[in-house]
Motif scaffolding. Structure first.
Motif, PDB file in Angstrom:
ATOM      1  N   ALA A  41       0.843  -1.204   0.000  1.00  0.00           N
ATOM      2  CA  ALA A  41       0.000   0.000   0.000  1.00  0.00           C
ATOM      3  C   ALA A  41       0.872   1.246   0.000  1.00  0.00           C
ATOM      4  CB  ALA A  41      -0.911   0.010   1.220  1.00  0.00           C
ATOM      5  N   LEU A  42       0.392   2.290  -0.647  1.00  0.00           N
ATOM      6  CA  LEU A  42       1.031   3.599  -0.630  1.00  0.00           C
ATOM      7  C   LEU A  42      -0.065   4.644  -0.605  1.00  0.00           C
ATOM      8  CD1 LEU A  42       4.038   4.992  -2.368  1.00  0.00           C
ATOM      9  CD2 LEU A  42       1.878   6.128  -2.838  1.00  0.00           C
ATOM     10  N   VAL A  43       0.082   5.644   0.274  1.00  0.00           N
ATOM     11  CA  VAL A  43      -0.851   6.767   0.361  1.00  0.00           C
ATOM     12  C   VAL A  43      -0.016   8.037   0.394  1.00  0.00           C
ATOM     13  CG1 VAL A  43      -2.658   7.881   1.719  1.00  0.00           C
ATOM     14  CG2 VAL A  43      -2.548   5.393   1.610  1.00  0.00           C
ATOM     15  N   ASP A  44      -0.380   8.997  -0.452  1.00  0.00           N
ATOM     16  CA  ASP A  44       0.372  10.240  -0.582  1.00  0.00           C
ATOM     17  C   ASP A  44      -0.603  11.409  -0.595  1.00  0.00           C
ATOM     18  OD1 ASP A  44       3.093  11.498  -1.675  1.00  0.00           O
ATOM     19  OD2 ASP A  44       1.452  12.334  -2.862  1.00  0.00           O
ATOM     20  N   TYR A  45      -0.264  12.497   0.113  1.00  0.00           N
ATOM     21  CA  TYR A  45      -1.113  13.692   0.128  1.00  0.00           C
ATOM     22  C   TYR A  45      -0.226  14.912  -0.069  1.00  0.00           C
ATOM     23  CZ  TYR A  45      -4.098  17.452   1.764  1.00  0.00           C
ATOM     24  OH  TYR A  45      -4.810  18.622   1.842  1.00  0.00           O
ATOM     25  N   ASN A  62      -2.614  10.577  -3.891  1.00  0.00           N
ATOM     26  CA  ASN A  62      -2.259   9.455  -4.754  1.00  0.00           C
ATOM     27  C   ASN A  62      -2.283   8.227  -3.860  1.00  0.00           C
ATOM     28  OD1 ASN A  62      -1.422  11.118  -7.069  1.00  0.00           O
ATOM     29  ND2 ASN A  62       0.208  11.747  -5.690  1.00  0.00           N
ATOM     30  N   TYR A  63      -2.788   7.128  -4.383  1.00  0.00           N
ATOM     31  CA  TYR A  63      -2.816   5.924  -3.557  1.00  0.00           C
ATOM     32  C   TYR A  63      -2.831   4.684  -4.423  1.00  0.00           C
ATOM     33  CZ  TYR A  63      -7.781   5.978  -4.707  1.00  0.00           C
ATOM     34  OH  TYR A  63      -8.973   5.997  -5.379  1.00  0.00           O
ATOM     35  N   TYR A  64      -2.330   3.611  -3.845  1.00  0.00           N
ATOM     36  CA  TYR A  64      -2.555   2.295  -4.433  1.00  0.00           C
ATOM     37  C   TYR A  64      -2.562   1.249  -3.334  1.00  0.00           C
ATOM     38  CZ  TYR A  64       2.332   0.611  -4.397  1.00  0.00           C
ATOM     39  OH  TYR A  64       3.573   0.189  -4.024  1.00  0.00           O
ATOM     40  N   PHE A  65      -3.350   0.228  -3.552  1.00  0.00           N
ATOM     41  CA  PHE A  65      -3.455  -0.930  -2.669  1.00  0.00           C
ATOM     42  C   PHE A  65      -3.345  -2.156  -3.562  1.00  0.00           C
ATOM     43  CE2 PHE A  65      -5.952   2.509  -0.865  1.00  0.00           C
ATOM     44  CZ  PHE A  65      -5.338   2.649   0.369  1.00  0.00           C
ATOM     45  N   SER A  66      -2.441  -3.041  -3.229  1.00  0.00           N
ATOM     46  CA  SER A  66      -2.172  -4.175  -4.091  1.00  0.00           C
ATOM     47  C   SER A  66      -2.144  -5.469  -3.275  1.00  0.00           C
ATOM     48  CB  SER A  66      -0.808  -3.960  -4.771  1.00  0.00           C
ATOM     49  OG  SER A  66      -0.483  -5.015  -5.623  1.00  0.00           O
ATOM     50  N   VAL A  67      -2.747  -6.516  -3.832  1.00  0.00           N
ATOM     51  CA  VAL A  67      -2.728  -7.852  -3.245  1.00  0.00           C
ATOM     52  C   VAL A  67      -2.129  -8.783  -4.289  1.00  0.00           C
ATOM     53  CG1 VAL A  67      -4.105  -9.755  -2.321  1.00  0.00           C
ATOM     54  CG2 VAL A  67      -4.785  -7.394  -1.875  1.00  0.00           C
ATOM     55  N   GLY A  68      -1.101  -9.494  -3.903  1.00  0.00           N
ATOM     56  CA  GLY A  68      -0.455 -10.414  -4.832  1.00  0.00           C
ATOM     57  C   GLY A  68      -0.473 -11.837  -4.316  1.00  0.00           C
ATOM     58  N   TYR A  69      -0.428 -12.770  -5.232  1.00  0.00           N
ATOM     59  CA  TYR A  69      -0.364 -14.185  -4.873  1.00  0.00           C
ATOM     60  C   TYR A  69       0.654 -14.848  -5.790  1.00  0.00           C
ATOM     61  CZ  TYR A  69      -1.708 -19.027  -4.093  1.00  0.00           C
ATOM     62  OH  TYR A  69      -1.698 -20.359  -3.787  1.00  0.00           O
ATOM     63  N   LYS A  70       1.612 -15.529  -5.198  1.00  0.00           N
ATOM     64  CA  LYS A  70       2.670 -16.197  -5.957  1.00  0.00           C
ATOM     65  C   LYS A  70       2.685 -17.666  -5.545  1.00  0.00           C
ATOM     66  CE  LYS A  70       7.310 -15.204  -7.473  1.00  0.00           C
ATOM     67  NZ  LYS A  70       8.440 -14.299  -7.344  1.00  0.00           N
ATOM     68  N   PRO A  71       1.933 -18.529  -6.263  1.00  0.00           N
ATOM     69  CA  PRO A  71       1.834 -19.940  -5.866  1.00  0.00           C
ATOM     70  C   PRO A  71       3.128 -20.724  -6.103  1.00  0.00           C
ATOM     71  CG  PRO A  71       0.661 -19.576  -7.910  1.00  0.00           C
ATOM     72  CD  PRO A  71       1.115 -18.231  -7.426  1.00  0.00           C
ATOM     73  N   ASN A  72       3.945 -20.262  -7.054  1.00  0.00           N
ATOM     74  CA  ASN A  72       5.231 -20.915  -7.336  1.00  0.00           C
ATOM     75  C   ASN A  72       6.170 -19.896  -7.980  1.00  0.00           C
ATOM     76  OD1 ASN A  72       4.615 -20.840 -10.182  1.00  0.00           O
ATOM     77  ND2 ASN A  72       3.257 -22.585  -9.817  1.00  0.00           N
ATOM     78  N   GLU A  73       7.361 -20.324  -8.372  1.00  0.00           N
ATOM     79  CA  GLU A  73       8.347 -19.399  -8.943  1.00  0.00           C
ATOM     80  C   GLU A  73       8.004 -18.960 -10.363  1.00  0.00           C
ATOM     81  OE1 GLU A  73      10.941 -17.932  -7.413  1.00  0.00           O
ATOM     82  OE2 GLU A  73      10.108 -18.843  -5.615  1.00  0.00           O
ATOM     83  N   VAL A  81      -5.689  -1.577  -6.898  1.00  0.00           N
ATOM     84  CA  VAL A  81      -6.614  -0.446  -6.910  1.00  0.00           C
ATOM     85  C   VAL A  81      -5.756   0.807  -6.786  1.00  0.00           C
ATOM     86  CG1 VAL A  81      -8.471   0.738  -5.692  1.00  0.00           C
ATOM     87  CG2 VAL A  81      -8.477  -1.750  -5.842  1.00  0.00           C
ATOM     88  N   THR A  82      -5.944   1.757  -7.689  1.00  0.00           N
ATOM     89  CA  THR A  82      -5.134   2.975  -7.667  1.00  0.00           C
ATOM     90  C   THR A  82      -6.000   4.186  -7.995  1.00  0.00           C
ATOM     91  OG1 THR A  82      -3.098   4.004  -8.496  1.00  0.00           O
ATOM     92  CG2 THR A  82      -4.418   2.785 -10.087  1.00  0.00           C
ATOM     93  N   GLY A  83      -5.548   5.345  -7.560  1.00  0.00           N
ATOM     94  CA  GLY A  83      -6.285   6.576  -7.848  1.00  0.00           C
ATOM     95  C   GLY A  83      -5.432   7.800  -7.552  1.00  0.00           C
ATOM     96  N   ALA A  84      -5.883   8.936  -8.075  1.00  0.00           N
ATOM     97  CA  ALA A  84      -5.153  10.190  -7.866  1.00  0.00           C
ATOM     98  C   ALA A  84      -6.102  11.379  -7.962  1.00  0.00           C
ATOM     99  CB  ALA A  84      -4.026  10.319  -8.882  1.00  0.00           C
TER     100      ALA A  84
END
Length: 97
Positions: A41-45, A62-73, A81-84
């Motif tokens: 996550a990043l939040v900027d004002y 400015n903001y973004y929220f990110s969810v990642g999944y890495k089941p293998n290499e 989700v991002t916005g400005a």
């Protein structure tokens, strides 16, 4: 912005400048956990009551929220989700001269 590619950690930053300019940023990344999930996550004002002349005020986020999944290499998945949203003065308070 790909959460699964970021190492764990974060930061906070505060900036100030002339004519009431101020900016603050916060960011944090979890890194990939044992089950392959990661969050980022990043939040900027920022704001300025007057930049280079009257009527040039502004503020924004400015903001973004990110969810990642890495089941293998080989594979990874990411949801972001991002916005400005911003507001700017148009210097209409100045004459044409």
């Amino acid at each position: 912005m790909r959460a699964a590619d970021r190492k764990a950690g974060g930061f906070a930053r505060f900036l100030g400048g002339n004519d009431s300019y101020a900016k603050g940023t916060f960011a944090y990344n979890t890194g990939v956990n044992a089950k392959g999930w990661a969050f980022s996550a990043l939040v900027d004002y920022w704001q300025a009551h007057r930049k280079w002349s009257k009527g040039t005020y502004g503020q924004g986020q400015n903001y973004y929220f990110s969810v990642g999944y890495k089941p293998n290499e080989t594979h990874s998945f990411n949801f972001l989700v991002t916005g400005a949203p911003q507001m700017h003065g148009q210097k209409w308070s100045q004459s044409a001269e």
